[in-house]
Write a protein that holds these residues in place. Structure first.
Motif, PDB file in Angstrom:
ATOM      1  N   PHE A  98     -30.978   5.073 -33.584  1.00 31.10           N
ATOM      2  CA  PHE A  98     -30.048   6.142 -33.242  1.00 31.10           C
ATOM      3  C   PHE A  98     -30.713   7.510 -33.168  1.00 31.10           C
ATOM      4  O   PHE A  98     -30.140   8.439 -32.603  1.00 31.10           O
ATOM      5  N   ILE A  99     -31.917   7.631 -33.707  1.00 29.36           N
ATOM      6  CA  ILE A  99     -32.659   8.871 -33.522  1.00 29.36           C
ATOM      7  C   ILE A  99     -33.142   8.959 -32.069  1.00 29.36           C
ATOM      8  O   ILE A  99     -32.988   9.994 -31.405  1.00 29.36           O
ATOM      9  N   GLY A 100     -33.715   7.877 -31.566  1.00 27.42           N
ATOM     10  CA  GLY A 100     -34.077   7.850 -30.151  1.00 27.42           C
ATOM     11  C   GLY A 100     -32.866   8.014 -29.262  1.00 27.42           C
ATOM     12  O   GLY A 100     -32.904   8.705 -28.236  1.00 27.42           O
ATOM     13  N   TYR A 101     -31.785   7.385 -29.655  1.00 32.13           N
ATOM     14  CA  TYR A 101     -30.526   7.469 -28.920  1.00 32.13           C
ATOM     15  C   TYR A 101     -30.047   8.918 -28.863  1.00 32.13           C
ATOM     16  O   TYR A 101     -29.645   9.421 -27.810  1.00 32.13           O
ATOM     17  N   PHE A 102     -30.102   9.597 -30.013  1.00 34.16           N
ATOM     18  CA  PHE A 102     -29.638  10.983 -30.119  1.00 34.16           C
ATOM     19  C   PHE A 102     -30.456  11.915 -29.222  1.00 34.16           C
ATOM     20  O   PHE A 102     -29.909  12.766 -28.506  1.00 34.16           O
ATOM     21  N   LEU A 103     -31.768  11.775 -29.249  1.00 28.83           N
ATOM     22  CA  LEU A 103     -32.645  12.702 -28.526  1.00 28.83           C
ATOM     23  C   LEU A 103     -32.525  12.580 -27.011  1.00 28.83           C
ATOM     24  O   LEU A 103     -32.687  13.564 -26.290  1.00 28.83           O
ATOM     25  N   PHE A 104     -32.226  11.382 -26.516  1.00 33.28           N
ATOM     26  CA  PHE A 104     -32.243  11.165 -25.074  1.00 33.28           C
ATOM     27  C   PHE A 104     -30.851  10.975 -24.453  1.00 33.28           C
ATOM     28  O   PHE A 104     -30.745  10.754 -23.252  1.00 33.28           O
ATOM     29  N   GLU A 105     -29.805  11.096 -25.257  1.00 32.93           N
ATOM     30  CA  GLU A 105     -28.450  10.817 -24.776  1.00 32.93           C
ATOM     31  C   GLU A 105     -27.988  11.800 -23.709  1.00 32.93           C
ATOM     32  O   GLU A 105     -27.546  11.408 -22.628  1.00 32.93           O
ATOM     33  N   VAL A 106     -28.045  13.088 -24.001  1.00 33.95           N
ATOM     34  CA  VAL A 106     -27.552  14.085 -23.045  1.00 33.95           C
ATOM     35  C   VAL A 106     -28.369  14.077 -21.756  1.00 33.95           C
ATOM     36  O   VAL A 106     -27.783  14.038 -20.658  1.00 33.95           O
ATOM     37  N   PRO A 107     -29.716  14.115 -21.807  1.00 32.52           N
ATOM     38  CA  PRO A 107     -30.469  14.042 -20.554  1.00 32.52           C
ATOM     39  C   PRO A 107     -30.150  12.793 -19.735  1.00 32.52           C
ATOM     40  O   PRO A 107     -30.063  12.848 -18.505  1.00 32.52           O
ATOM     41  N   SER A 108     -29.951  11.672 -20.416  1.00 30.19           N
ATOM     42  CA  SER A 108     -29.655  10.432 -19.709  1.00 30.19           C
ATOM     43  C   SER A 108     -28.318  10.516 -18.972  1.00 30.19           C
ATOM     44  O   SER A 108     -28.202  10.116 -17.816  1.00 30.19           O
ATOM     45  N   ASN A 109     -27.304  11.068 -19.621  1.00 32.77           N
ATOM     46  CA  ASN A 109     -25.993  11.153 -18.983  1.00 32.77           C
ATOM     47  C   ASN A 109     -25.999  12.128 -17.805  1.00 32.77           C
ATOM     48  O   ASN A 109     -25.319  11.911 -16.797  1.00 32.77           O
ATOM     49  N   LEU A 110     -26.777  13.193 -17.924  1.00 42.23           N
ATOM     50  CA  LEU A 110     -26.887  14.134 -16.818  1.00 42.23           C
ATOM     51  C   LEU A 110     -27.619  13.496 -15.637  1.00 42.23           C
ATOM     52  O   LEU A 110     -27.294  13.748 -14.465  1.00 42.23           O
ATOM     53  N   MET A 111     -28.601  12.650 -15.925  1.00 43.51           N
ATOM     54  CA  MET A 111     -29.293  11.929 -14.858  1.00 43.51           C
ATOM     55  C   MET A 111     -28.348  10.948 -14.163  1.00 43.51           C
ATOM     56  O   MET A 111     -28.398  10.774 -12.944  1.00 43.51           O
ATOM     57  N   LEU A 112     -27.485  10.295 -14.951  1.00 45.91           N
ATOM     58  CA  LEU A 112     -26.522   9.368 -14.353  1.00 45.91           C
ATOM     59  C   LEU A 112     -25.630  10.101 -13.368  1.00 45.91           C
ATOM     60  O   LEU A 112     -25.365   9.609 -12.268  1.00 45.91           O
ATOM     61  N   GLN A 113     -25.170  11.295 -13.744  1.00 46.11           N
ATOM     62  CA  GLN A 113     -24.295  12.053 -12.853  1.00 46.11           C
ATOM     63  C   GLN A 113     -25.056  12.511 -11.608  1.00 46.11           C
ATOM     64  O   GLN A 113     -24.492  12.571 -10.516  1.00 46.11           O
ATOM     65  N   ARG A 114     -26.346  12.775 -11.770  1.00 47.57           N
ATOM     66  CA  ARG A 114     -27.124  13.304 -10.651  1.00 47.57           C
ATOM     67  C   ARG A 114     -27.531  12.220  -9.659  1.00 47.57           C
ATOM     68  O   ARG A 114     -27.414  12.416  -8.441  1.00 47.57           O
ATOM     69  N   ILE A 115     -28.010  11.070 -10.137  1.00 47.32           N
ATOM     70  CA  ILE A 115     -28.540  10.072  -9.207  1.00 47.32           C
ATOM     71  C   ILE A 115     -27.599   8.896  -8.999  1.00 47.32           C
ATOM     72  O   ILE A 115     -27.871   8.043  -8.148  1.00 47.32           O
ATOM     73  N   GLY A 116     -26.520   8.832  -9.761  1.00 51.76           N
ATOM     74  CA  GLY A 116     -25.543   7.766  -9.552  1.00 51.76           C
ATOM     75  C   GLY A 116     -25.577   6.706 -10.628  1.00 51.76           C
ATOM     76  O   GLY A 116     -26.638   6.366 -11.169  1.00 51.76           O
ATOM     77  N   ALA A 117     -24.397   6.177 -10.933  1.00 51.34           N
ATOM     78  CA  ALA A 117     -24.255   5.204 -12.012  1.00 51.34           C
ATOM     79  C   ALA A 117     -25.001   3.914 -11.729  1.00 51.34           C
ATOM     80  O   ALA A 117     -25.598   3.315 -12.625  1.00 51.34           O
ATOM     81  N   ARG A 118     -24.955   3.439 -10.486  1.00 54.08           N
ATOM     82  CA  ARG A 118     -25.549   2.146 -10.163  1.00 54.08           C
ATOM     83  C   ARG A 118     -27.034   2.116 -10.512  1.00 54.08           C
ATOM     84  O   ARG A 118     -27.493   1.230 -11.249  1.00 54.08           O
ATOM     85  N   THR A 119     -27.780   3.080 -10.019  1.00 58.84           N
ATOM     86  CA  THR A 119     -29.232   3.093 -10.246  1.00 58.84           C
ATOM     87  C   THR A 119     -29.572   3.347 -11.713  1.00 58.84           C
ATOM     88  O   THR A 119     -30.439   2.681 -12.281  1.00 58.84           O
TER      89      THR A 119
END
Length: 435
Positions: free
Chosen positions: A71-92
């Motif tokens: 959950f430490i790794g999860y915590f550090l990369f959660e927000v950037p990951s969700n912003l990437m999903l919105q930017r490049i699309g959920a499927r990819t």
């Protein structure tokens, strides 16, 4: 963005129901399948512990620390990951997450010491970061808030399903494959349970659509029905705009507190359930797997009943408070009944039904007021901060068990956490969350 329709133009409710049933059938079962293997790969370390701790010389606290480092790794990369999903699309992005976590999960078969165990748990959290809040965000693209509690409850049914089928499967693999090719049963378990995640990740690239407009399986009329419902929902949201708007919103931090309290109980169950059951005198890994599936079966029934009720009544707060208090009662009873397999299973079933019901119902609160880019950031913040409890909870149990030889005190701490979460839910504004 389309404007909400007037009453004269509004589609017939029966027609809308038909369209949304079609959307549910297309999207939700696949997302459930994804989450089953996501959750299984996240928590199967709880079963591996039954053999791995002796093989690697792990103390209870060391295991709890390793389980929580996810959950430490999860915590550090959660927000950037969700912003990437919105930017490049959920499927990819969802496909990338699944393939990466599958490969990392399989790598656990090569662990030989504490340091490798800690490092891979951290990397697994980083790899999986963004999947859960990404799916919650994805659901806001397809379902208005008054349909979302039931949908998220269906999605989160993957947690008890992973326990119902995954626990016996893990126990069977560890017993059946022990010594095959010179590998331990827990090594085979990590390998075999990681393969489906990689396969489904590839399938995701061809199956999911990024949004309603790109869905070829919907007619233009059906797309219009969904888009109008979403547009009407967006009109009621109060926090939109930039990423930092989510960080400045006090309600986001209240949601973090509530979710943290609920997650404390959730991961206590999923990481320690096999150990709790073994502590009642059961030795066979397969038997432990079968018995530890019982509380998850109770949770599967409860979370869907509460989800349907919450949507039908358009009420959120008490549908959260009641199961959280159920969970508190279950943990309190489990603390006193640890010497009996039957009574422990009854108490743990009550705890699981309460705790696991809280999570899907919880997400109807923040999605009721977050929209736009603020939603992508806000949901990720809430999930990542809340999931820090996934670090605190297993480590706390392991440390106290090492010090006292008992899990009773941690059970009472978990019960108190759920009571605090219930109290925080009651501070939310009724008119905001009950739509």
């Amino acid at each position: 963005m389309s404007l909400p329709m007037t009453a004269a133009e509004a589609p017939d409710l029966a027609r809308e129901n038909v369209v949304f049933r079609k959307v549910v059938r297309r999207i939700v079962p696949f997302l459930v399948l994804c989450y089953v293997f996501s959750y299984l790969d996240r928590v199967n370390v709880g079963f591996a512990k039954l053999q791995m701790s002796d093989d690697l010389g792990l103390s209870e606290a060391a295991y709890g620390l390793g389980a929580g480092l996810f959950f430490i790794g999860y915590f550090l990369f959660e927000v950037p990951s969700n912003l990437m999903l919105q930017r490049i699309g959920a499927r990819t992005w969802i496909a990338r997450i699944m393939i990466t976590w599958g490969l990392v999960s399989a790598s656990f078969m090569f662990v030989t010491n504490e340091v490798m165990f800690y490092a891979l748990r951290f990397l697994l959290g980083a790899a999986e970061a963004g999947f859960y809040p990404g799916v919650i965000l994805y659901c806001t693209y397809w379902f208005p808030s008054h349909r979302r509690a039931r949908v998220i409850a269906m999605f989160m049914s993957a947690i008890p399903v992973a326990g119902i089928f995954g626990n016996p499967l893990s126990g069977w693999i560890m017993d059946r494959f022990q010594g095959v090719n010179g590998w331990q049963g827990w090594q085979w378990m990590f390998l075999l349970e990681a393969i489906p995640a990689v396969i489904i990740g590839v399938v995701t690239l061809f199956y999911l659509d990024n949004d309603v407009r790109g869905a070829k399986w919907l007619t233009e009329d059906e797309k219009a029905v969904v888009e109008r419902a979403i547009a009407d929902d967006v009109a009621h949201q109060t926090v939109h705009g930039r990423v930092w708007d989510a960080f400045r919103e006090p309600r986001v931090w209240l949601m973090c507190l509530i979710y943290f309290c609920f997650v404390m109980g959730q991961y206590a169950l999923t990481f320690w359930m096999p150990t709790f059951v073994k502590g009642t005198g059961i030795e066979s890994n397969l038997t432990i797997g079968v018995l530890s599936a019982v509380p998850f079966l109770a949770a599967l029934v409860a979370m869907n009943l509460f989800g349907r009720s919450a949507d039908k009544r358009r009420e959120r707060r008490w549908h959260l408070v009641v199961p959280s208090l159920m969970g508190a009662v279950g943990f309190s009873l489990a603390a006193g009944w640890s010497g009996s397999t039957v009574l422990s299973l009854v108490a743990l079933s009550f705890a699981a039904a309460g705790v696991l019901t809280c999570a899907p119902l919880f997400w109807s609160l923040p999605t009721a007021f977050l929209g736009g880019t603020a939603a992508a950031a806000g949901l990720a913040v809430i999930n990542s901060v809340g999931n820090l409890a996934g670090f605190v909870s297993p480590y706390m149990i392991g440390a106290i068990k090492d010090a006292t030889g008992s899990t009773s005190l941690p059970m009472y701490v978990l019960a108190l956490s759920l009571v605090v979460g219930a109290g925080a839910v009651l501070t939310t504004k009724k008119q905001v969350v009950n739509r």
